[in-house]
Write a protein that holds these residues in place. Structure first.
Motif, PDB file in Angstrom:
ATOM      1  N   PRO A 240     -26.447 -29.318 -58.079  1.00  0.00           N
ATOM      2  CA  PRO A 240     -27.585 -28.455 -57.734  1.00  0.00           C
ATOM      3  C   PRO A 240     -27.571 -28.022 -56.268  1.00  0.00           C
ATOM      4  CG  PRO A 240     -28.288 -30.745 -57.829  1.00  0.00           C
ATOM      5  CD  PRO A 240     -26.843 -30.723 -58.285  1.00  0.00           C
ATOM      6  N   VAL A 241     -26.527 -27.305 -55.893  1.00  0.00           N
ATOM      7  CA  VAL A 241     -26.413 -26.737 -54.548  1.00  0.00           C
ATOM      8  C   VAL A 241     -26.091 -25.249 -54.725  1.00  0.00           C
ATOM      9  CG1 VAL A 241     -25.672 -28.904 -53.492  1.00  0.00           C
ATOM     10  CG2 VAL A 241     -23.955 -27.348 -54.449  1.00  0.00           C
ATOM     11  N   ILE A 242     -25.891 -24.539 -53.624  1.00  0.00           N
ATOM     12  CA  ILE A 242     -25.545 -23.129 -53.707  1.00  0.00           C
ATOM     13  C   ILE A 242     -24.184 -22.985 -54.388  1.00  0.00           C
ATOM     14  CG2 ILE A 242     -25.138 -21.014 -52.388  1.00  0.00           C
ATOM     15  CD1 ILE A 242     -26.777 -22.323 -50.104  1.00  0.00           C
ATOM     16  N   GLN A 243     -24.105 -22.147 -55.397  1.00  0.00           N
ATOM     17  CA  GLN A 243     -22.858 -21.948 -56.135  1.00  0.00           C
ATOM     18  C   GLN A 243     -22.219 -20.619 -55.733  1.00  0.00           C
ATOM     19  OE1 GLN A 243     -21.506 -24.100 -58.487  1.00  0.00           O
ATOM     20  NE2 GLN A 243     -23.111 -25.582 -58.056  1.00  0.00           N
ATOM     21  N   ALA A 244     -20.905 -20.648 -55.526  1.00  0.00           N
ATOM     22  CA  ALA A 244     -20.168 -19.422 -55.208  1.00  0.00           C
ATOM     23  C   ALA A 244     -18.914 -19.384 -56.074  1.00  0.00           C
ATOM     24  CB  ALA A 244     -19.792 -19.384 -53.735  1.00  0.00           C
ATOM     25  N   PRO A 245     -18.778 -18.402 -56.970  1.00  0.00           N
ATOM     26  CA  PRO A 245     -17.653 -18.368 -57.898  1.00  0.00           C
ATOM     27  C   PRO A 245     -16.409 -17.653 -57.380  1.00  0.00           C
ATOM     28  CG  PRO A 245     -19.222 -16.676 -58.487  1.00  0.00           C
ATOM     29  CD  PRO A 245     -19.800 -17.402 -57.304  1.00  0.00           C
ATOM     30  N   SER A 246     -16.432 -17.168 -56.137  1.00  0.00           N
ATOM     31  CA  SER A 246     -15.271 -16.462 -55.603  1.00  0.00           C
ATOM     32  C   SER A 246     -15.208 -16.672 -54.097  1.00  0.00           C
ATOM     33  CB  SER A 246     -15.355 -14.960 -55.903  1.00  0.00           C
ATOM     34  OG  SER A 246     -16.426 -14.366 -55.188  1.00  0.00           O
ATOM     35  N   ARG A 247     -14.025 -16.459 -53.533  1.00  0.00           N
ATOM     36  CA  ARG A 247     -13.867 -16.632 -52.095  1.00  0.00           C
ATOM     37  C   ARG A 247     -14.662 -15.572 -51.330  1.00  0.00           C
ATOM     38  NH1 ARG A 247      -7.693 -16.273 -52.109  1.00  0.00           N
ATOM     39  NH2 ARG A 247      -7.987 -15.748 -49.918  1.00  0.00           N
ATOM     40  N   SER A 248     -14.750 -14.366 -51.852  1.00  0.00           N
ATOM     41  CA  SER A 248     -15.526 -13.335 -51.162  1.00  0.00           C
ATOM     42  C   SER A 248     -17.003 -13.703 -51.124  1.00  0.00           C
ATOM     43  CB  SER A 248     -15.330 -11.977 -51.849  1.00  0.00           C
ATOM     44  OG  SER A 248     -15.778 -12.016 -53.195  1.00  0.00           O
ATOM     45  N   GLU A 249     -17.480 -14.337 -52.199  1.00  0.00           N
ATOM     46  CA  GLU A 249     -18.882 -14.760 -52.210  1.00  0.00           C
ATOM     47  C   GLU A 249     -19.104 -15.937 -51.266  1.00  0.00           C
ATOM     48  OE1 GLU A 249     -22.359 -15.786 -55.493  1.00  0.00           O
ATOM     49  OE2 GLU A 249     -20.631 -14.543 -56.009  1.00  0.00           O
ATOM     50  N   ILE A 250     -18.067 -16.773 -51.095  1.00  0.00           N
ATOM     51  CA  ILE A 250     -18.152 -17.840 -50.088  1.00  0.00           C
ATOM     52  C   ILE A 250     -18.416 -17.229 -48.716  1.00  0.00           C
ATOM     53  CG2 ILE A 250     -16.765 -19.472 -48.754  1.00  0.00           C
ATOM     54  CD1 ILE A 250     -17.559 -20.893 -51.133  1.00  0.00           C
ATOM     55  N   ILE A 251     -17.642 -16.210 -48.359  1.00  0.00           N
ATOM     56  CA  ILE A 251     -17.789 -15.565 -47.051  1.00  0.00           C
ATOM     57  C   ILE A 251     -19.198 -14.993 -46.901  1.00  0.00           C
ATOM     58  CG2 ILE A 251     -17.046 -13.637 -45.608  1.00  0.00           C
ATOM     59  CD1 ILE A 251     -15.097 -15.935 -45.616  1.00  0.00           C
ATOM     60  N   ASP A 252     -19.672 -14.284 -47.907  1.00  0.00           N
ATOM     61  CA  ASP A 252     -21.008 -13.681 -47.845  1.00  0.00           C
ATOM     62  C   ASP A 252     -22.081 -14.752 -47.713  1.00  0.00           C
ATOM     63  OD1 ASP A 252     -19.865 -11.199 -48.125  1.00  0.00           O
ATOM     64  OD2 ASP A 252     -20.241 -11.050 -50.278  1.00  0.00           O
ATOM     65  N   THR A 253     -21.927 -15.853 -48.453  1.00  0.00           N
ATOM     66  CA  THR A 253     -22.932 -16.922 -48.427  1.00  0.00           C
ATOM     67  C   THR A 253     -22.897 -17.652 -47.097  1.00  0.00           C
ATOM     68  OG1 THR A 253     -22.630 -17.205 -50.812  1.00  0.00           O
ATOM     69  CG2 THR A 253     -23.825 -18.932 -49.657  1.00  0.00           C
ATOM     70  N   VAL A 254     -21.713 -17.874 -46.543  1.00  0.00           N
ATOM     71  CA  VAL A 254     -21.605 -18.504 -45.227  1.00  0.00           C
ATOM     72  C   VAL A 254     -22.276 -17.624 -44.192  1.00  0.00           C
ATOM     73  CG1 VAL A 254     -19.984 -19.109 -43.382  1.00  0.00           C
ATOM     74  CG2 VAL A 254     -19.540 -19.855 -45.731  1.00  0.00           C
ATOM     75  N   ARG A 255     -22.033 -16.331 -44.234  1.00  0.00           N
ATOM     76  CA  ARG A 255     -22.620 -15.407 -43.266  1.00  0.00           C
ATOM     77  C   ARG A 255     -24.153 -15.493 -43.296  1.00  0.00           C
ATOM     78  NH1 ARG A 255     -20.586 -11.202 -45.107  1.00  0.00           N
ATOM     79  NH2 ARG A 255     -18.775 -11.029 -43.733  1.00  0.00           N
ATOM     80  N   GLU A 256     -24.721 -15.467 -44.487  1.00  0.00           N
ATOM     81  CA  GLU A 256     -26.179 -15.515 -44.609  1.00  0.00           C
ATOM     82  C   GLU A 256     -26.722 -16.890 -44.225  1.00  0.00           C
ATOM     83  OE1 GLU A 256     -28.163 -12.907 -45.157  1.00  0.00           O
ATOM     84  OE2 GLU A 256     -26.282 -11.791 -45.003  1.00  0.00           O
ATOM     85  N   THR A 257     -26.003 -17.937 -44.591  1.00  0.00           N
ATOM     86  CA  THR A 257     -26.477 -19.298 -44.312  1.00  0.00           C
ATOM     87  C   THR A 257     -26.469 -19.605 -42.825  1.00  0.00           C
ATOM     88  OG1 THR A 257     -25.660 -20.045 -46.467  1.00  0.00           O
ATOM     89  CG2 THR A 257     -26.130 -21.742 -44.835  1.00  0.00           C
ATOM     90  N   LEU A 258     -25.418 -19.175 -42.125  1.00  0.00           N
ATOM     91  CA  LEU A 258     -25.307 -19.486 -40.713  1.00  0.00           C
ATOM     92  C   LEU A 258     -26.333 -18.749 -39.860  1.00  0.00           C
ATOM     93  CD1 LEU A 258     -21.460 -19.789 -40.106  1.00  0.00           C
ATOM     94  CD2 LEU A 258     -23.147 -21.588 -40.498  1.00  0.00           C
ATOM     95  N   LYS A 259     -26.917 -17.699 -40.421  1.00  0.00           N
ATOM     96  CA  LYS A 259     -27.996 -17.016 -39.687  1.00  0.00           C
ATOM     97  C   LYS A 259     -29.243 -17.886 -39.622  1.00  0.00           C
ATOM     98  CE  LYS A 259     -26.612 -12.302 -41.017  1.00  0.00           C
ATOM     99  NZ  LYS A 259     -27.005 -11.109 -41.827  1.00  0.00           N
ATOM    100  N   LYS A 260     -29.319 -18.864 -40.516  1.00  0.00           N
ATOM    101  CA  LYS A 260     -30.543 -19.665 -40.635  1.00  0.00           C
ATOM    102  C   LYS A 260     -30.417 -21.038 -39.993  1.00  0.00           C
ATOM    103  CE  LYS A 260     -31.201 -17.501 -45.153  1.00  0.00           C
ATOM    104  NZ  LYS A 260     -31.285 -17.735 -46.625  1.00  0.00           N
ATOM    105  N   VAL A 261     -29.201 -21.404 -39.545  1.00  0.00           N
ATOM    106  CA  VAL A 261     -29.025 -22.756 -38.989  1.00  0.00           C
ATOM    107  C   VAL A 261     -28.778 -22.695 -37.481  1.00  0.00           C
ATOM    108  CG1 VAL A 261     -28.162 -23.663 -41.163  1.00  0.00           C
ATOM    109  CG2 VAL A 261     -26.536 -22.777 -39.482  1.00  0.00           C
TER     110      VAL A 261
END
Length: 261
Positions: A240-261
């Motif tokens: 039950p954590v953030i799921q990313a099914p592709s490497r491109s989605e990893i990049i997008d999710t990292v970008r959005e997540t790092l804006k919040k930390v």
């Protein structure tokens, strides 16, 4: 792209690896974010001579459960965790998720898509490796066991089915292979080489996990072409954590997540 202001330190990302995907994710992150991130790759150390990405510090060895992971996250001042372990490495994924939840650490799990059965495939779906071993003698006489080095003890004592057991390294847990042979090999494999292997050893059934990805899919395609059944061990569910099914989605999710930390 710039994520940080001049006075900010680079964001620290811990990648739990052990797969080729983890290495490629690390390379993607370095290419996308450069000096704005500082990466660390953690490996369990189960595979000898692992392939590693250039320029990424590597930690090898276990943590001793969620508490050990929590201590490491705090000591290393980690900002984000990426779980890119094997889809069937359920214990470590559970520990990663538990540790991250405990300290409110953002965690992204790379959940690569499973292989999809076609009308030309003959898959026999099972829930576990134990179930695969139990039905194996009813399905074939000569089997390629390509389900990894863990839990091979489930295949002990089979007297009706000859086993070709393929792993990257020798298993750490005891396994008495009385009726069969070992084959130590590391993918990726080609359809041609897999077809030759199956035909040369007169394999009439394959036992496999539905790992997804390209590195070991060739055996599934070869089995399809030869009409060989595959006992397919079903994929466990994600944490039950953030799921990313592709490497491109990893990049997008990292970008959005790092804006919040």
């Amino acid at each position: 792209m710039s994520l940080s202001r001049p006075a900010e330190r680079p964001k620290r990302i811990l990648i739990f690896g052990g797969t080729g995907d983890a290495n490629r994710i690390a390379e993607d992150l370095m290419h996308e974010f450069g000096r704005d991130v500082r990466l660390q790759l953690s490996l369990a150390g189960r595979t000898s001579a692992p392939s590693l990405p250039d320029g990424v510090p590597v930690r090898i060895g276990g943590f001793g459960g969620p508490e050990g992971i929590i201590t490491h996250l705090k000591n290393e001042q980690i900002d984000l965790v990426i779980d890119a372990t094997h889809p069937y490495a359920t214990e470590i994924s559970h520990n990663i998720a538990k540790a991250c939840h405990a300290v409110a650490m953002p965690c992204i799990q790379y959940h690569r898509p499973a292989w999809e059965q076609t009308e030309d495939d003959n898959w026999i779906m099972v829930k576990s490796i134990e179930e695969a071993a139990r039905i194996l003698p009813e399905v074939g006489n000569r089997a390629l066991i390509a389900s990894g080095a863990k839990n091979l003890h489930a295949f002990e004592g089979l007297e009706k089915t000859w086993l070709l057991v393929r792993t990257v390294d020798a298993p750490r847990d005891p396994f008495d292979l009385e009726f069969g042979e070992w084959l130590f090999a590391r993918g990726p494999f080609s359809v041609e080489s897999e077809t030759e292997l199956l035909e040369r050893n007169e394999i009439d059934v394959i036992v496999s996990k539905n790992s997804g990805g390209d590195a070991t899919f060739a055996k599934i395609e070869a089995a399809r072409n030869l009409g060989i059944p595959v006992i397919m061990i079903e994929r466990p569910g994600g944490e039950p954590v953030i799921q990313a099914p592709s490497r491109s989605e990893i990049i997008d999710t990292v970008r959005e997540t790092l804006k919040k930390v």
